[in-house]
Design an enzyme around this catalytic site. Structure first.
Site, short mmCIF file in Angstrom:
data_model
loop_
_atom_site.label_atom_id
_atom_site.label_comp_id
_atom_site.label_asym_id
_atom_site.label_seq_id
_atom_site.Cartn_x
_atom_site.Cartn_y
_atom_site.Cartn_z
N HIS A 150 0.80 -0.92 0.30
CA HIS A 150 -0.10 0.12 0.06
C HIS A 150 0.58 1.29 0.03
CE1 HIS A 150 -0.09 1.73 3.85
NE2 HIS A 150 0.84 0.38 4.30
N CYS A 151 0.79 2.25 -0.68
CA CYS A 151 0.95 4.00 -0.37
C CYS A 151 -0.32 4.21 0.32
CB CYS A 151 1.09 4.35 -1.77
SG CYS A 151 0.17 4.04 -3.15
N LYS A 152 -0.50 5.91 -0.25
CA LYS A 152 -1.54 6.33 0.37
C LYS A 152 -2.94 5.97 -0.49
CE LYS A 152 -2.65 10.98 1.36
NZ LYS A 152 -2.72 10.94 2.65
#
EC number: 3.1.3.16
Length: 1423
Positions: free
Chosen positions: A391-393
């Protein structure tokens, strides 16, 4: 998003016990130590979401520092806790809009454990008088009863109604609103579930907070009235008045646009009102009527964005919200979280295993540097049977790029495939432009690393995988991944060979099915051509092949198991492989022994290059007689292949390109080559296939051969490599080339440059002739080149392919690599001249030079320095050219050449250096038009070599290697061999025939073969053929390892064409007299038909032929018993006995070497006996054997005179005589019978017990042309005795005849072994010793053994040699039509004089011949 920790202590007013648990369904840890309690929150702009502690096993981190990403939210949370009871906890705090500019308001959801251990929640309104205030007041208390309803107001907020109270809340961002809605819906769900209603025993603690409302009145009014705080969005400008007429159409457009906007906007910094405004701006209309629809869709999209996307079974791609949803993560089985952000913290460090990539979503971010680590982390999760959330943002750019990179590496996909796959599953995927560029770069890195990995694999194992891939990146070949895939796809479309893996890397010419070839050629599309360097298929090679295929988006595994080529490249390889060939390969492959595998590993890597279709087309066009290999007509295929031989490699790229390619290939090859030499059979046994631009039909034939080769997994991987070395694909390297490669290792770039310069004089002619020769010779040449480690040269030019391979052999050593680099370019420019020079400079290049008249002589000048040898070789080649038709030059050339040829043969065997033959062809062409016949010999030799390559233990290869070194030494490694060669070479230069101990006395005029012998002194009378019809593979043992892999290579050459790419025999000639077929040049080769030895001698012939002047028009006589299709012939060890160098000149050369030859051959015979360690291994040729050989040589001389107009052609070494020819003829009949018996035996026995001897003898080289498989040649003897006439035919039948010859040779060898006295036993060395070896005349058992060994090698590679023979039959008609019309009449006597000038001549003559060849290239004639 940030993780903040808030310290809280119980308020003094609290009366609850210290152990009272916090309201959070037990998620809060007990407050046994109230003063140290801290809470963790996931924070975004305007919102803080409480993070449960999971199982409570880990104590929340206590940090008093302010989180820089939390803003003032952390401070505000700290202040809020002061107002709460110790048992209560904040579930959510969302910042709201306010009518007052400096006022900060929060909607706070507070929960606690109720009476029945249920979670009870209320909404509190908290006010901060200023943004930086550290104290807060309470202005609203709203219990959440079971009747609570939540609605979106469409203006950036939502309303909460409960118990007849309605309050409107307007969060400061979409992300904050989404967080609030989630928490409120959870709380409302619990209230409904437990039926919280006013007046009940639930939520009684609300009174505590109601009594603590202490905000000022204006704030309280804001919470209650809320009307003035709604901050309605002003109406849209009059500009946007047009309302779409179709509401449904508008809603669809809204959905699309809304998703785009929400994916692009930072939802922490934008409200739903702003999103709607942006939507109106983009749609240019007022969407007031759609605001409800927009809000609903916004929530749907947020929900979709909030749930992670399952990309693979073990990989989820999501956003920060997914990473903060503990329950969802646990339900999905996620245990590993890859956090690809700098601004988001790890929310559950005690619950999950985290790996952080601290980067921002910016153009300047270097994400590529982390992808190896991320790959390992995700693989770790997979290994432990768990799942990983990346995940990132937002799960759009950083994390998506990381998952794409993982897919590319894990599954071998290209960027397009990986991107489309991820995008299909997570539509919001959108890496920023910088990340896309980095992904493209990563794609290239993966491709390069695959190649490096494969090279390392090959260098440390039996497989030649490494070079296969490396060529892909060759500068000379500017093919990007897509191009390579396209080429592979084209080939696959044109023709798919299903059993690629089954086929060992036998000499399989690149035969794109005719349709495919024609299509690609005519359309100027890029076609993949395979260049095989290894005789054997190894798992590593397959892996490499698969990896290359993976580059095109196919998993390596898919190709690995069955080489079904699920990958694009794999398919291409498959296409290249002929369906008929595939079975053969499959059969042979199973028979590969560990020894074979080791040999393969030692050999120069198999190289596969993609050649632009344009080049292929032109080169194929150059191949005049190359019919559609795909076509059912075996003869047509054979002829096509023969034509390829004749014109193979004439069409070169610029010398510079060639040089560059050579340099690169040389480097890659030098390592594999030196390693191969060290391991024993040190010859780089890589037969490299080069793609020559030929007529489409010719191309098809070539591709068929190529397909045959690529039918094996090895082929598959080579197919990829071939893409890089596309040009070298069509080239066939003769066994001599292999030898050359070894000596080439010692060559310096300077030497190569010198050679190039010397060659450059005849560049024009060479190129013209080279094109012509390379095309006819194309198929056989390919195999040879395939074996050569040197790949860059083949890629630039198909013709130079062998040549390049020689250089690549040089490159095996770093210095050699440089040298070969030089040679390669010059080769590329001047196949013929370069070949000669290379032979001189680089003995390993000799095989390639074998194609040239004197090319073979210089192949292995290892005795001194590579450069010295090269110079000497060039000198001799020039002399040879000068003494084109003089027999006296033969001995010197033979010695030098023999050594070189020997090494070249050995190299060819190990490295499939059929290419070597191609250079020889080119050389011969240069020398004279009549040299085309020699070219055929060379082709035959290459074919023999191919055969050797095919059979991991192919005697031919072994023979070559033995020639290069003593049998034991050959096994030890190329280095020792080179050293020995240097010493032996010096000796051999004087007495090249010595390499063939048995044939030494014979001193047949097979300068090329002799050179091979010289190349590896250890190889003793491989080609010695005794009346017993046996071959003595002194080198068999030594070459078993290497040769086994290399056998394949010799298959490529067809007797129809000389190794110089000249048709050795005209149809009438072939028809006239199988024994005579060898022509003066193939006098010994004529003997060979009587014995599988002829096949063995084919390489020898090859060696001899290069030594012999081109003038000898002796037809290329391969003992090809059955008429198989061209491609099959390549696929299968050709039984075709290419009497390369069995021309007058060859005979003359042999005569020169006769004294030395005798002693040398004797010693060699001993070597054969000891080295080959074969049951039938014969001691050095006895006087009787020598006399027999001499007779054969005389006969060959007579034949040459009859067949070859040139005096040199007529000239036959004292060892060759019509008597011998007749003997061969007669023994042919006996051998034929024996062959039939042995043929059956061979078919059932995968390996030859006498592989070493066969390989060690020139017969082994010829055997390379035989379509002998380890399976088919249980006994060298079988091969030798069974099909002497088949052997003869084989030279003519490139594919078909090669296959049949192999069959015949196998039985012949067996019979020969049984009939030790049979004259069939002239050894390949003998053949080499005498340029005119009568293949059909059995001289002695040693030859049979050699043939058997060769057959064994082939068997190892091609378990079903006989079936291959059968398959080859299709191509045989072609070959027969060209030069095998005579095959039927005297199958055993088919002799393919390769007219390799100075094959037996000293290096000096070889050099001279080389130069001549370069200049005389235009003289190449396809008879």
């Amino acid at each position: 998003m940030a993780l903040v920790t808030v310290q809280r202590s119980p308020t003094p007013s609290t009366t609850s016990s210290p152990c009272a648990s916090e309201a959070d369904s037990g998620e809060e840890e007990c407050r046994s130590q109230p003063r140290s309690i801290s809470e963790s929150f996931l924070t975004v702009k305007g919102a803080a979401l409480f993070l449960p502690r999971g199982n409570g096993s880990s104590t929340p981190r206590v940090s008093h520092r302010r989180n820089k990403h939390a803003g003032d939210l952390q401070q505000h949370l700290q202040a809020m806790f002061i107002l709460l009871r110790p048992e209560d906890n904040i579930r959510l705090a969302v910042r709201l809009e306010s009518t007052y500019q400096n006022r900060t308001r929060y909607m706070v959801v507070v929960s606690t454990n109720g009476r029945q251990d249920t979670e009870e929640s209320i909404v509190l309104g908290m006010d901060f008088s200023s943004n930086d205030s550290s104290t807060c007041t309470m202005g609203l208390v709203l219990p959440l009863w079971s009747d609570t309803l939540i609605h979106l107001d469409g203006d950036g907020g939502f309303s909460v109604s409960t118990d007849n109270r309605v309050h409107i809340f307007k969060p400061v961002s979409v992300q904050a609103m989404w967080s609030a809605l989630q928490s409120l819906h959870k709380a409302c769900e619990v209230a409904r579930m437990h039926n919280y209603y006013p007046g009940s025993l639930f939520l009684t603690w609300v009174s505590y907070y109601e009594s603590h409302i202490n905000s000022d009145q204006s704030s309280v009014n804001e919470w209650n009235a809320m009307q003035d705080v709604q901050s309605h969005r002003p109406d849209s400008p009059a500009l946007f008045t047009d309302i779409p007429t179709e509401r449904e159409r508008t809603e669809r457009l809204i959905k699309t646009k809304l998703r785009e906007i929400m994916m692009q906007k930072d939802l922490e910094n934008i409200t739903s009102k702003e999103i709607r405004t942006e939507l109106e701006m983009q749609m240019v209309c007022n969407l007031r009527e759609f605001k409800e629809f927009i809000d609903n869709e916004m929530i749907v999209i947020l929900g979709q964005m909030d749930s992670p996307t399952q990309i693979f079974e073990h990989v989820f791609l999501g956003s920060e919200w997914n990473a903060s949803n503990l329950e969802d993560l646990q339900n999905r089985g996620v245990r590993y979280i890859l956090n690809v952000t700098r601004e988001i913290d790890n929310f559950f460090p005690g619950v999950f295993e985290y790996h952080n990539i601290r980067v921002y979503d910016e153009e300047a971010t270097d994400l590529l540097a982390y992808w190896n680590d991320t790959y390992k982390f995700i693989s770790k999760a997979k290994k432990h049977g768990s799942k990983c959330l990346v995940h990132c943002k937002m799960g759009v750019s950083r994390s998506a790029s990381t998952v794409i990179a993982y897919a590319m590496k894990e599954y071998g996909w290209n960027l397009d495939r990986a991107y489309d796959y991820v995008k299909e599953r997570r539509t919001v995927t959108k890496p920023n432009p910088s990340f896309m560029r980095q992904l493209e770069e990563y794609q290239g890195i993966l491709l390069a690393s695959k190649q490096r990995h494969n090279k390392l694999w090959r260098s440390h194992s039996d497989s030649d995988l490494s070079d296969h891939h490396e060529p892909i990146c060759k500068p000379g070949l500017e093919l990007n991944k897509k191009e390579m895939t396209t080429s592979a796809d084209q080939i696959a479309e044109v023709k798919t060979v299903e059993n690629l893996a089954a086929m060992p890397t036998v000499f399989m010419e690149h035969v794109v099915p005719q349709d495919a070839n024609q299509k690609g050629l005519h359309t100027k599309e890029r076609v993949i051509c395979l260049e095989f360097s290894s005789q054997e298929f190894r798992a590593g090679q397959i892996e490499d092949e698969l990896n290359l295929n993976d580059i095109n988006g196919c998993s390596s595994g898919c190709c690995l198991s069955e080489s079904k080529l699920p990958l694009d490249n794999c398919h291409a390889s498959k296409a290249l492989l002929q369906p008929g060939q595939a079975p053969d390969i499959a059969n042979k492959f199973p028979d590969l022994a560990v020894e074979d595998l080791e040999t393969d590993a030692l050999k120069a890597d198999m190289n596969v290059h993609l050649l632009p279709m344009e080049e292929l087309t032109s080169r194929l066009k150059d191949l005049p007689m190359s019919p559609d290999l795909e076509s059912p007509s075996p003869q047509a295929s054979c002829q096509a292949a023969i034509s390829d031989f004749s014109t193979d490699r004439i069409d070169f790229f610029s010398a510079l390109e060639k040089f560059v390619e050579l340099s690169q290939e040389t480097r890659s090859r030098s390592f594999s080559h030196s390693r191969i030499e060290e391991l024993g059979g040190g010859r780089s046994e890589g037969c490299r296939l080069s793609v020559i631009e030929v007529a489409a039909s010719e191309m098809a034939a070539d591709d068929q051969r190529s397909s045959s080769l690529s039918n094996t997994p090895h082929a598959s991987e080579e197919s990829s490599v071939d893409e890089d070395q596309s040009k070298a694909i069509t080239e066939l390297v003769s066994p001599d080339i292999i030898m050359q490669s070894h000596s080439e290792n010692a060559i310096s770039v300077k030497e190569i440059v010198t050679e190039i310069e010397s060659i450059s004089q005849g560049v024009g002619q060479v190129q013209l002739k080279g094109d012509i020769l390379s095309n006819p010779c194309h198929t056989p040449k390919k195999s040879t080149i395939h074996e050569l480690p040197l790949e860059r040269v083949p890629a630039p030019e198909s013709k130079p392919g062998h040549w390049e391979q020689d250089e690549s052999f040089c490159s095996v050593q770093p210095e050699l690599a440089r040298d070969s680099g030089k040679c390669a370019p010059e080769e590329g420019c001047l196949t013929t001249h370069s070949s000669t020079a290379d032979l001189e400079e680089e003995e390993p290049v000799e095989g390639e030079h074998d194609w040239g008249p004197g090319m073979h002589s210089g192949a292995k000048w290892c005795p001194g320095s590579v450069r010295r040898a090269t110079l000497e070789f060039e000198e001799r080649l020039r002399q040879e050219q000068e003494n084109h038709g003089t027999a006296s030059a033969g001995p010197t050339l033979s010695n030098r050449k023999n050594s070189k040829n020997d090494s070249s043969v050995a190299d060819l065997m190990p490295k499939w250096k059929s290419d070597e033959t191609t250079p020889e062809h080119s050389f011969f062409l240069k020398e004279a038009e009549p040299s085309k016949g020699k070219g055929k010999c060379s082709g035959s030799e290459a074919g023999s070599l191919s055969h050797c390559e095919r059979n991991p233990t192919m005697p031919d290869c072994e023979l070559l290697e033995h020639h290069s070194l003593p049998a034991p030494q050959d096994c030890l490694g190329s280095d020792s061999r080179s050293k020995k060669q240097e010493g032996d070479l010096k000796k051999q230069r004087a007495v090249v025939p010595n390499q063939e101990c048995d044939t030494q006395a014979i001193l047949l005029p097979l300068p090329k073969k002799i050179e091979i012998i010289e190349y590896t002194p250890t190889v003793t009378s491989l080609g010695h053929t005794e009346p017993g019809g046996e071959a003595t593979p002194s080198k068999e043992g030594e070459k078993q390892g290497l040769r086994k892999v290399k056998m394949e290579q010799s298959i490529t050459m067809f007797c129809a064409l000389d190794e110089n790419l000249n048709r050795t025999l005209e149809p009438s000639q072939v028809s006239l007299h199988p024994q005579v077929l060898p022509l003066p040049h193939s006098s010994s080769e004529c003997d060979r038909p009587a014995d599988p030895n002829p096949m063995l001698s084919s390489p020898q012939d090859k060696g001899d032929c290069p030594s012999t002047p081109f003038k000898t028009a002796a037809p290329f006589v391969s003992c090809s018993t059955q008429g198989a299709s061209f491609s099959l012939d390549y696929l299968l060890p050709h039984s075709v006995v290419h009497l390369e160098g069995c021309t007058e000149q060859s005979s003359a050369t042999d005569n020169e070497l006769s004294p030395e030859q005798a002693s040398w051959e004797d010693s060699r015979g001993h070597f054969l006996s000891s080295g080959s360690g074969m049951a039938h291994t014969s001691s050095p040729l006895t006087n009787e054997d020598l006399s027999l050989i001499n007779k054969l040589g005389d006969s060959v001389g007579v034949l040459q005179k009859k067949l070859d107009p040139s005096p040199e052609a007529c000239r036959i070494p004292h060892s060759s005589s019509s008597e011998n020819i007749r003997d061969l003829s007669h023994s042919r009949g006996v051998v034929k019978e024996h062959a039939k018996e042995i043929e059956s035996r061979v078919i059932f026995q995968a390996g030859f017990s006498k592989t070493s001897q066969m390989k060690r003898s020139a017969s082994l080289a010829k055997l390379g042309y035989l379509d002998l498989c380890k399976d088919y040649l249980p006994d060298r003897e079988l091969v030798s005795s069974e099909s002497p006439h088949l052997k003869l035919l084989q030279p003519f039948l490139r594919t078909d005849s090669g296959m049949h010859a192999l069959m015949a040779h196998e039985p012949s060898e067996s019979a020969g072994a049984q009939q030790n006295p049979q004259p069939t036993k002239y050894s390949v060395e003998q053949l080499k010793t005498s340029e005119c070896i009568v293949q059909s005349k059995p001289v002695e058992r040693p030859s049979v053994q050699y043939a058997k060994e060769f057959g064994y090698s082939q068997q190892c590679l091609l378990p079903k040699a006989r079936p291959e023979l059968t398959s080859s039959e299709g191509g045989l008609p072609l070959l027969q039509t060209q030069g095998l019309q005579y095959t039927g009449p005297s199958p055993g006597l088919a002799v393919a004089p390769r007219q390799q000038h100075g094959r037996t001549h000293p290096l000096r003559r070889l050099k001279r011949a080389n130069d001549k060849k370069r200049t005389t290239n235009p003289f190449y004639n396809t008879m």
